[in-house]
Design a protein around this motif. Structure first.
Motif, mmCIF file in Angstrom:
data_model
loop_
_atom_site.group_PDB
_atom_site.id
_atom_site.type_symbol
_atom_site.label_atom_id
_atom_site.label_comp_id
_atom_site.label_asym_id
_atom_site.label_seq_id
_atom_site.Cartn_x
_atom_site.Cartn_y
_atom_site.Cartn_z
ATOM 1 N N TYR A 235 0.856 -1.198 0.000
ATOM 2 C CA TYR A 235 0.000 0.000 0.000
ATOM 3 C C TYR A 235 0.889 1.243 0.000
ATOM 4 N N ALA A 236 0.647 2.164 -0.937
ATOM 5 C CA ALA A 236 1.423 3.409 -1.016
ATOM 6 C C ALA A 236 0.883 4.374 0.042
ATOM 7 N N VAL A 237 1.582 4.434 1.151
ATOM 8 C CA VAL A 237 1.096 5.137 2.353
ATOM 9 C C VAL A 237 0.800 6.605 2.070
ATOM 10 N N LYS A 238 1.539 7.208 1.134
ATOM 11 C CA LYS A 238 1.352 8.632 0.849
ATOM 12 C C LYS A 238 -0.089 8.962 0.474
ATOM 13 N N ALA A 239 -0.805 8.000 -0.112
ATOM 14 C CA ALA A 239 -2.167 8.292 -0.575
ATOM 15 C C ALA A 239 -3.078 8.670 0.585
ATOM 16 N N PHE B 59 3.951 -2.360 2.791
ATOM 17 C CA PHE B 59 3.721 -0.917 2.662
ATOM 18 C C PHE B 59 4.854 -0.270 1.873
ATOM 19 N N ASP B 60 4.456 0.616 0.957
ATOM 20 C CA ASP B 60 5.422 1.442 0.224
ATOM 21 C C ASP B 60 5.507 2.768 0.965
ATOM 22 N N VAL B 61 6.695 3.067 1.522
ATOM 23 C CA VAL B 61 6.864 4.334 2.232
ATOM 24 C C VAL B 61 7.773 5.239 1.411
ATOM 25 N N VAL C 228 15.262 -1.026 -9.367
ATOM 26 C CA VAL C 228 15.657 0.071 -10.254
ATOM 27 C C VAL C 228 14.397 0.614 -10.928
ATOM 28 N N ARG C 229 14.176 1.918 -10.710
ATOM 29 C CA ARG C 229 12.959 2.524 -11.281
ATOM 30 C C ARG C 229 13.212 2.959 -12.711
ATOM 31 N N LEU C 230 12.414 2.434 -13.619
ATOM 32 C CA LEU C 230 12.520 2.790 -15.035
ATOM 33 C C LEU C 230 11.550 3.900 -15.376
ATOM 34 N N PHE D 234 8.350 0.674 -11.732
ATOM 35 C CA PHE D 234 7.990 1.837 -12.546
ATOM 36 C C PHE D 234 6.669 2.371 -12.029
ATOM 37 N N HIS D 235 6.274 3.518 -12.540
ATOM 38 C CA HIS D 235 4.946 4.051 -12.224
ATOM 39 C C HIS D 235 4.352 4.580 -13.519
ATOM 40 N N VAL D 236 3.206 4.031 -13.910
ATOM 41 C CA VAL D 236 2.599 4.433 -15.190
ATOM 42 C C VAL D 236 1.910 5.787 -15.093
ATOM 43 N N GLY D 237 1.890 6.387 -13.900
ATOM 44 C CA GLY D 237 1.165 7.647 -13.673
ATOM 45 C C GLY D 237 -0.104 7.337 -12.911
ATOM 46 N N SER D 238 -0.581 8.315 -12.150
ATOM 47 C CA SER D 238 -1.739 8.032 -11.310
ATOM 48 C C SER D 238 -3.023 8.104 -12.134
ATOM 49 N N GLN D 239 -3.996 7.272 -11.729
ATOM 50 C CA GLN D 239 -5.294 7.192 -12.420
ATOM 51 C C GLN D 239 -5.077 6.765 -13.881
ATOM 52 N N GLY E 128 4.141 -0.916 -9.618
ATOM 53 C CA GLY E 128 3.879 0.389 -9.004
ATOM 54 C C GLY E 128 2.409 0.652 -8.733
ATOM 55 N N GLY E 129 2.059 1.953 -8.753
ATOM 56 C CA GLY E 129 0.670 2.357 -8.508
ATOM 57 C C GLY E 129 -0.012 2.668 -9.832
ATOM 58 N N GLY E 130 -0.993 3.573 -9.766
ATOM 59 C CA GLY E 130 -1.686 3.978 -10.983
ATOM 60 C C GLY E 130 -3.057 3.350 -11.140
ATOM 61 N N PHE E 131 -3.375 2.337 -10.336
ATOM 62 C CA PHE E 131 -4.688 1.691 -10.443
ATOM 63 C C PHE E 131 -5.763 2.740 -10.140
ATOM 64 N N CYS F 29 2.992 -4.861 -6.587
ATOM 65 C CA CYS F 29 2.344 -3.613 -7.002
ATOM 66 C C CYS F 29 2.273 -2.666 -5.803
ATOM 67 N N GLU F 30 2.030 -1.383 -6.072
ATOM 68 C CA GLU F 30 2.011 -0.358 -5.010
ATOM 69 C C GLU F 30 0.791 0.546 -5.147
ATOM 70 N N PRO F 31 -0.414 0.004 -5.038
ATOM 71 C CA PRO F 31 -1.586 0.879 -5.204
ATOM 72 C C PRO F 31 -1.757 1.843 -4.033
ATOM 73 N N GLY F 32 -2.092 3.075 -4.342
ATOM 74 C CA GLY F 32 -2.424 4.046 -3.302
ATOM 75 C C GLY F 32 -3.875 4.450 -3.467
ATOM 76 N N ARG F 33 -4.139 5.166 -4.567
ATOM 77 C CA ARG F 33 -5.486 5.668 -4.849
ATOM 78 C C ARG F 33 -6.544 4.566 -4.818
ATOM 79 N N ALA F 34 -6.269 3.448 -5.505
ATOM 80 C CA ALA F 34 -7.309 2.424 -5.654
ATOM 81 C C ALA F 34 -7.737 1.851 -4.303
ATOM 82 N N ALA G 69 -8.407 9.313 -1.195
ATOM 83 C CA ALA G 69 -7.009 9.270 -1.655
ATOM 84 C C ALA G 69 -6.486 10.686 -1.852
ATOM 85 N N TYR G 70 -5.345 10.938 -1.305
ATOM 86 C CA TYR G 70 -4.589 12.184 -1.468
ATOM 87 C C TYR G 70 -5.268 13.403 -0.838
ATOM 88 N N GLY G 71 -6.553 13.659 -1.093
ATOM 89 C CA GLY G 71 -7.222 14.852 -0.570
ATOM 90 C C GLY G 71 -6.893 15.090 0.895
HETATM 91 C C1 LIG Z 1 6.566 5.181 -5.929
HETATM 92 C C2 LIG Z 1 5.073 5.281 -5.900
HETATM 93 N N1 LIG Z 1 4.356 4.162 -5.730
HETATM 94 C C3 LIG Z 1 3.005 4.189 -5.660
HETATM 95 C C4 LIG Z 1 2.315 5.373 -5.751
HETATM 96 C C5 LIG Z 1 0.821 5.342 -5.646
HETATM 97 O O1 LIG Z 1 0.233 5.692 -6.848
HETATM 98 P P1 LIG Z 1 -1.345 5.620 -7.047
HETATM 99 O O2 LIG Z 1 -1.966 6.367 -5.959
HETATM 100 O O3 LIG Z 1 -1.557 6.191 -8.400
HETATM 101 O O4 LIG Z 1 -1.720 4.155 -7.012
HETATM 102 C C6 LIG Z 1 3.020 6.572 -5.964
HETATM 103 C C7 LIG Z 1 2.308 7.854 -6.096
HETATM 104 O O5 LIG Z 1 2.848 8.910 -6.249
HETATM 105 C C8 LIG Z 1 4.436 6.529 -6.030
HETATM 106 O O6 LIG Z 1 5.152 7.646 -6.202
#
Ligand SMILES: Cc1ncc(COP(=O)(O)O)c(C=O)c1O
Length: 397
Positions: free
Chosen positions: A45-49, A67-69, A136-138, A178-183, A214-217, A253-258, A351-353
């Motif tokens: 879980y991407a804790v930042k979300a 957890f992804d910190v 290694v992040r691509l 990698f991260h395909v971008g959020s949403q 990564g995230g992006g889901f 995988c590292e979903p945050g938003r989803a 998420a994020y808000g």
């Molecule tokens: C390294 C990394 N992993 C995961 C996420 C979570 O992405 P998302 O909320 O799009 O799933 C982010 C978001 O910035 C990120 O930077």
């Protein structure tokens, strides 16, 4: 914490003057359970979300143990709350001090990097550790996503091979992340990225133990209805099967938003109306940064009598601060007679808000309550194996 059936009950009972976050831990638990049952790999879980304790506990109840910190503060907080959890320090740029504390005091063995200098830093700060999982992040194309994450981080293909070869010499386990971008609005985002990964592995000629997508889901928002989540998992799992990795390679995988978006909404109060601008008591320095700065739309619902003919009018929102930029253009569709003292529920803010709130201009108070009703849409139907986007209640306006 106080509990209400829904936001309407809340305003009838309290007539709140501050914004109120309506928490739905059951929605986070359901999302976590869906991922746990359907994603064929480890879910960080991407804790930042959203690092809120109620959300973390709900995700843990749904099966999240990884957890992804992004920072040492997040790492300390997660380690204190979940002593047995696995943490990945997935920010590709970290201070030496943070790496050292993460390795020596918090038991973190997973680190992301995207440069030779970061690899040197990790090696030095861990005293040449030989038990590391290095990812290694691509840099991958971000064309299918609403928020690009392909500029700041990630090594490009011409430089990836030598970095992978160097990291291979140090790592116990070598990963590519990698991260395909959020949403990400199409599963093809992951297919395209994994093709890129495949070519990079072939260039480098190294053995890869971990593929971290990564995230992006995505989550469902007005004007951004993603395909079913099962199609994302299907695309990833299908590509992963045929990748140039070890036979026992792991998929992460590292979903945050989803995992968090559906778990909260916010009730705001209209303080004034000027034409079709509503001045509300939260804005871009509160939980509505993405609505303002990214022009993101959220589902809105007037908490009151519905107009007899059902007609809705487009409104924009001004936040409470004195900053002109504190504007959320929407359009947010609400009954035409909106005015001072009315309440609006803004959905999908888990998420994020909430995580991005600041106290700018002194607007630093909000309340939190539990509610039991569903938001308008979910990506996670109750039956775990069939992932169709289902409409649970009403319509997103
Ligand atoms: C390294 C990394 N992993 C995961 C996420 C979570 O992405 P998302 O909320 O799009 O799933 C982010 C978001 O910035 C990120 O930077």
């Amino acid at each position: 914490m106080e509990q209400f059936h829904n936001a309407l009950d809340l305003i009838r009972s309290k007539q709140p003057t501050d914004p109120v976050f309506c928490l739905r831990p059951f929605a986070a638990e359901r999302a976590a359970r869906w991922f746990s049952l359907n994603f064929p790999g480890k879910i960080f879980y991407a804790v930042k979300a959203n690092p809120a304790p109620w959300l973390l506990e709900a995700l843990a109840a749904g099966g999240i143990t990884h957890f992804d910190v992004a920072s040492i503060s997040e790492a300390r907080m997660i380690r204190a709350r979940f002593p047995g959890a696995t943490l990945g320090f997935m920010n590709p740029v970290k201070s030496s001090r943070a790496i050292a504390e993460a390795y020596h005091h918090l038991g973190i063995r997973i680190f992301a990097l995207d440069s030779d200098s970061e690899l040197d830093k990790i090696t030095a700060a861990t005293d040449g550790a030989t038990d590391l999982s290095l990812c290694v992040r691509l840099k991958v194309p971000g064309g299918y996503s609403n928020i690009s994450l392909s500029e700041k981080f990630g090594v490009d293909r011409p430089h990836a091979a030598s970095l992978l070869q160097r990291a291979r010499q140090t790592a116990e386990n070598l990963g590519i992340c990698f991260h395909v971008g959020s949403q990400a609005m199409s599963p093809a985002a992951y297919g395209q990225a994994l093709d890129h990964v495949q070519r990079t592995i072939a260039d480098a000629g190294v053995i890869i133990d971990i593929i971290d997508v990564g995230g992006g889901f995505p989550a469902p928002y007005p004007g951004m209805m993603p395909p079913p989540m099962a199609l994302y998992v299907q695309e990833i799992a299908g590509r992963f099967q045929s990748m140039l990795t070890t036979h026992d390679a792991e998929l992460w995988c590292e979903p945050g938003r989803a995992l968090s978006a559906e778990a909260a909404s916010q009730v705001v109060r209209v303080e004034s109306r000027k034409g079709n601008h509503l001045h509300i008591n939260d804005g871009i320095y509160g939980a509505l940064y993405d609505a303002g700065m990214l022009g993101w739309n959220y589902p809105v619902r007037h908490l009151g009598q519905a107009p007899v003919d059902g007609a809705l009018t487009p409104f924009s929102f001004y936040g409470p601060t004195c900053d002109d930029a504190d504007l959320m253009r929407g359009p947010f569709m609400l009954p035409d007679r909106m005015g001072e003292g009315d309440y609006i529920e803004i959905g999908m803010l888990g998420a994020y808000g909430a995580a991005m709130r600041s106290g700018f201009n002194g607007f630093d108070t909000h309340e939190e309550v539990l509610v039991a009703d569903e938001q308008a849409f979910t990506m996670f139907p109750a039956a775990p194996a069939s992932a169709t986007l289902i409409q649970l209640q009403g319509e997103i306006k």
